[in-house]
Design a protein around this motif. Structure first.
Motif: not given
Length: 249
Positions: A116-117, A122-123, A135-137, A158-159
């Motif tokens: 998770l990050v 930008s993202l 976010l799941a990376r 991720h949610r």
């Protein structure tokens, strides 16, 4: 070793340059299967002897073949026939697993990292979420018949897919898993494509030389309701991939 015959000669009476004749002779051997992917070509001195031409002529013919992606030089080992390139269409979202299976290649995946990050600015902009949204990376090396083909880094909101980091996406298509387990179906995507040279670490992962040609793709995939779900970074080997699409006027 190459087979030679009466038609495996160059003609000094021909209007075609000698290097072009050698290029065509070798290209035909590759296309008709006399030379197969992975086969070692004769050395430059052997080709000079075989065709009775200068080394510069042989070298120019080999450069033309390399430019076409038909051969590849490996330092200290020699010159080999390249594996066939995989064409990737531009009109449909296709998972790597599906794409390789369709081509009769055995897909494989090596997991590099999964974590998770927080979303960077930008993202967050690409995925239309707040900055620092979890976010799941997922970073994976994609293989075809055991050979590295591409390096993929997925950023998933991720949610929308809690628990995705615990799923076994090394053996199953991540896209199919999102559809089956989370009812998330990619219906459209926007992507940009550019040619780059391979940085040291990416070259090492893909088993290519540093600064080798790569196709770099950034893709934002959305649901049927236009909700961005995934931001994907793809590094494709330039010697194994080519992109194709149909254009209409």
């Amino acid at each position: 070793m190459m087979r030679t015959g009466i038609n495996d000669r160059v003609s000094r009476q021909s209007k075609s340059p000698l290097y072009e004749q050698i290029y065509l002779l070798l290209r035909n051997k590759i296309s008709d299967g006399q030379l197969r992917p992975g086969d070692l070509l004769p050395s430059e001195p052997e080709l000079v002897e075989q065709y009775q031409v200068s080394r510069a002529t042989v070298r120019q013919a080999l450069e033309e073949l390399a430019s076409d992606g038909l051969i590849q030089r490996k330092q200290g080992l020699g010159t080999f026939v390249s594996p066939p390139k995989v064409e990737q269409g531009l009109l449909r979202i296709v998972s790597f697993t599906e794409d390789m299976q369709r081509r009769g290649l055995e897909p494989g995946t090596k997991l590099i990292s999964a974590e998770l990050v927080p979303a960077s600015e930008s993202l967050a902009r690409h995925l239309e979420v707040p900055v620092k949204e979890p976010l799941a990376r997922i970073e994976r090396l994609r293989l075809a018949d055991g050979e590295p083909m591409s390096l993929e880094t997925s950023y998933l909101v991720h949610r929308y897919c809690p628990g995705i980091l615990e799923q076994d996406y090394t053996r199953h298509s991540l896209r199919n898993m999102l559809e089956i387990n989370y009812n998330l179906r990619f219906s459209n995507a926007h992507q940009t494509i550019r040619a780059i040279t391979a940085p040291k670490e990416i070259a090492k992962a893909l088993s290519v030389e540093k600064d080798a040609a790569l196709l770099y793709i950034e893709r934002i995939s959305c649901t049927e309701f236009k909700v961005p779900i995934e931001f994907l970074r793809l590094f494709h080997r330039g010697d194994r991939y080519m992109l194709q699409g149909e254009l209409r006027g």
